[in-house]
Design an enzyme around this catalytic site. Structure first.
Site, PDB file in Angstrom:
ATOM      1  N   LYS A 143       0.706  -1.074  -0.067  1.00 43.24           N
ATOM      2  CA  LYS A 143      -0.087  -0.025   0.091  1.00 43.24           C
ATOM      3  C   LYS A 143       0.853   1.084   0.258  1.00 43.24           C
ATOM      4  O   LYS A 143       2.247   1.246   0.193  1.00 43.24           O
ATOM      5  CB  LYS A 143      -0.984  -0.010   1.271  1.00 43.24           C
ATOM      6  CG  LYS A 143      -1.880  -1.105   1.174  1.00 43.24           C
ATOM      7  CD  LYS A 143      -2.922  -1.328   2.455  1.00 43.24           C
ATOM      8  CE  LYS A 143      -4.078  -2.296   2.544  1.00 43.24           C
ATOM      9  NZ  LYS A 143      -4.688  -2.388   3.428  1.00 43.24           N
ATOM     10  N   TYR A 149     -12.194  -3.375  -3.929  1.00 44.75           N
ATOM     11  CA  TYR A 149     -12.641  -3.370  -2.387  1.00 44.75           C
ATOM     12  C   TYR A 149     -14.368  -3.187  -2.659  1.00 44.75           C
ATOM     13  O   TYR A 149     -15.027  -2.708  -1.852  1.00 44.75           O
ATOM     14  CB  TYR A 149     -12.308  -2.399  -1.451  1.00 44.75           C
ATOM     15  CG  TYR A 149     -11.056  -2.186  -1.073  1.00 44.75           C
ATOM     16  CD1 TYR A 149     -10.681  -3.525  -0.153  1.00 44.75           C
ATOM     17  CD2 TYR A 149      -9.943  -1.419  -1.603  1.00 44.75           C
ATOM     18  CE1 TYR A 149      -9.440  -3.518   0.200  1.00 44.75           C
ATOM     19  CE2 TYR A 149      -8.754  -1.353  -0.718  1.00 44.75           C
ATOM     20  CZ  TYR A 149      -8.309  -2.716   0.002  1.00 44.75           C
ATOM     21  OH  TYR A 149      -7.146  -2.589   0.454  1.00 44.75           O
ATOM     22  N   ASN A 153      -1.314  -0.140   7.364  1.00 38.88           N
ATOM     23  CA  ASN A 153      -1.063  -1.440   7.647  1.00 38.88           C
ATOM     24  C   ASN A 153      -0.444  -1.952   6.364  1.00 38.88           C
ATOM     25  O   ASN A 153      -0.453  -3.139   6.393  1.00 38.88           O
ATOM     26  CB  ASN A 153      -2.503  -2.289   7.874  1.00 38.88           C
ATOM     27  CG  ASN A 153      -3.562  -2.238   7.009  1.00 38.88           C
ATOM     28  OD1 ASN A 153      -3.439  -1.982   5.949  1.00 38.88           O
ATOM     29  ND2 ASN A 153      -4.509  -3.223   7.294  1.00 38.88           N
ATOM     30  N   HIS A 174      -1.700  -5.644   1.439  1.00 36.40           N
ATOM     31  CA  HIS A 174      -2.866  -6.365   0.872  1.00 36.40           C
ATOM     32  C   HIS A 174      -2.574  -7.750   0.432  1.00 36.40           C
ATOM     33  O   HIS A 174      -1.560  -7.848  -0.130  1.00 36.40           O
ATOM     34  CB  HIS A 174      -3.714  -5.636  -0.068  1.00 36.40           C
ATOM     35  CG  HIS A 174      -4.781  -6.429  -0.721  1.00 36.40           C
ATOM     36  ND1 HIS A 174      -5.962  -6.471   0.053  1.00 36.40           N
ATOM     37  CD2 HIS A 174      -4.885  -7.516  -1.658  1.00 36.40           C
ATOM     38  CE1 HIS A 174      -6.689  -7.467  -0.654  1.00 36.40           C
ATOM     39  NE2 HIS A 174      -5.918  -7.898  -1.828  1.00 36.40           N
ATOM     40  N   GLU A 228      -8.460 -10.568  -8.492  1.00 34.72           N
ATOM     41  CA  GLU A 228      -7.685  -9.360  -8.009  1.00 34.72           C
ATOM     42  C   GLU A 228      -6.622  -9.303  -9.147  1.00 34.72           C
ATOM     43  O   GLU A 228      -6.241  -8.133  -9.655  1.00 34.72           O
ATOM     44  CB  GLU A 228      -7.021  -9.332  -6.763  1.00 34.72           C
ATOM     45  CG  GLU A 228      -8.298  -9.197  -5.646  1.00 34.72           C
ATOM     46  CD  GLU A 228      -8.067  -9.387  -4.203  1.00 34.72           C
ATOM     47  OE1 GLU A 228      -6.603  -9.820  -3.941  1.00 34.72           O
ATOM     48  OE2 GLU A 228      -8.964  -9.218  -3.570  1.00 34.72           O
TER      49      GLU A 228
HETATM   50  P1  GDP Z   1      -7.345  -6.976   5.069  1.00 37.21           P
HETATM   51  O1  GDP Z   1      -8.008  -8.024   4.074  1.00 37.21           O
HETATM   52  O2  GDP Z   1      -7.023  -7.585   6.131  1.00 37.21           O
HETATM   53  O3  GDP Z   1      -6.815  -5.902   4.466  1.00 37.21           O
HETATM   54  O4  GDP Z   1      -8.809  -6.419   5.500  1.00 37.21           O
HETATM   55  P2  GDP Z   1     -10.305  -6.101   5.040  1.00 37.21           P
HETATM   56  O5  GDP Z   1     -10.331  -6.289   3.393  1.00 37.21           O
HETATM   57  O6  GDP Z   1     -11.336  -6.275   5.833  1.00 37.21           O
HETATM   58  O7  GDP Z   1     -10.253  -4.249   4.740  1.00 37.21           O
HETATM   59  C1  GDP Z   1      -9.603  -3.622   3.743  1.00 37.21           C
HETATM   60  C2  GDP Z   1      -8.547  -2.518   4.534  1.00 37.21           C
HETATM   61  O8  GDP Z   1      -9.466  -1.502   5.045  1.00 37.21           O
HETATM   62  C3  GDP Z   1      -8.048  -3.027   5.819  1.00 37.21           C
HETATM   63  O9  GDP Z   1      -6.427  -3.597   5.144  1.00 37.21           O
HETATM   64  C4  GDP Z   1      -7.574  -1.698   6.362  1.00 37.21           C
HETATM   65  O10 GDP Z   1      -6.682  -0.917   5.627  1.00 37.21           O
HETATM   66  C5  GDP Z   1      -8.674  -0.776   6.186  1.00 37.21           C
HETATM   67  N1  GDP Z   1      -9.641  -0.602   7.599  1.00 37.21           N
HETATM   68  C6  GDP Z   1      -9.608   0.403   8.161  1.00 37.21           C
HETATM   69  N2  GDP Z   1     -10.447   0.235   9.110  1.00 37.21           N
HETATM   70  C7  GDP Z   1     -11.181  -1.063   9.238  1.00 37.21           C
HETATM   71  C8  GDP Z   1     -11.974  -1.775   9.723  1.00 37.21           C
HETATM   72  O11 GDP Z   1     -12.504  -1.216  10.899  1.00 37.21           O
HETATM   73  N3  GDP Z   1     -12.338  -2.988   9.480  1.00 37.21           N
HETATM   74  C9  GDP Z   1     -11.699  -3.645   8.325  1.00 37.21           C
HETATM   75  N4  GDP Z   1     -12.055  -4.618   7.800  1.00 37.21           N
HETATM   76  N5  GDP Z   1     -10.839  -2.707   7.599  1.00 37.21           N
HETATM   77  C10 GDP Z   1     -10.511  -1.585   7.863  1.00 37.21           C
HETATM   78 MG    MG Z   2      -9.534  -8.102   2.280  1.00 35.71          MG
END
Ligand code: GDP
Ligand code: MG
Length: 160
Positions: free
Chosen positions: A20, A60, A123, A126, A137
């Site tokens: 990212k 997303y 973070n 991805h 993807e």
């Molecule tokens: P990942 O697959 O671990 O990246 O998590 P997700 O696909 O659920 O979410 C996409 C991204 O949204 C995360 O990596 C974070 O950068 C961001 N994010 C920020 N706040 C939140 C939250 O409260 N919940 C989730 N799920 N994602 C968040």
């Molecule tokens: Mg995800």
């Protein structure tokens, strides 16, 4: 060198791993690539790209209705990302383990998020959450000619 005939025709899966904007700006590209290389995974696609809103809405698509989506969009277009397709045994599930949890503070030390970051909005990487999504993807982020089928010289030392 081992002959092509003796080479197992394993149907290897691929994962879409993306560094990212914060990971790129913090100079973590090399370290993240190294982790996948050293584990034995094979690079099948790699590029730097500035994402736009349309692309991120597709990527997303399951999160577009979440209240945090505008913030996610702003984060993800704040700079270029590094798009990667990594190939190898169980790479989708293992890639997720190597990344750690969504929340870096819940990520074990030794994982990428557990070693390099502290906040969910920073973070740094991805990883695809299923083989099906990985295929989608990779097709979304890469052109067909940008994902390359090739043989790794180390294959027979990594796989039996
Ligand atoms: P990942 O697959 O671990 O990246 O998590 P997700 O696909 O659920 O979410 C996409 C991204 O949204 C995360 O990596 C974070 O950068 C961001 N994010 C920020 N706040 C939140 C939250 O409260 N919940 C989730 N799920 N994602 C968040
Ligand atoms: Mg995800």
């Amino acid at each position: 060198a081992p002959s092509a005939v003796s080479r197992p025709t394993m149907a290897m899966e691929r994962s879409y791993i993306m560094i990212k904007p914060d990971g790129v700006q913090r100079g973590l590209v090399g370290k993240i690539i190294t982790r996948f290389e050293e584990r034995g995974y094979k690079l099948a696609g790699l590029k730097l790209k500035q994402a736009d809103e349309a692309l991120l809405k597709k990527h997303y698509k399951d999160l577009v209705d979440k209240p945090f989506f505008p913030k996610l969009l702003a984060y993800m277009i704040s700079g270029p990302v590094v798009c990667m397709a990594w190939e190898g045994k169980d790479v989708v599930a293992m890639g997720r383990k190597m990344l750690g949890e969504t929340n870096p503070l819940a990520s074990a030390p030794g994982t990428i998020r557990g070693d390099f970051c502290l906040e969910v909005w920073r973070n740094i990487c991805h990883g695809s959450d299923s083989v099906e999504n990985a295929d989608k993807e990779i097709a979304l982020w890469f052109g067909e000619a940008e994902v390359v089928d090739h043989e790794s010289a180390m294959q027979d030392w990594i796989y039996e």
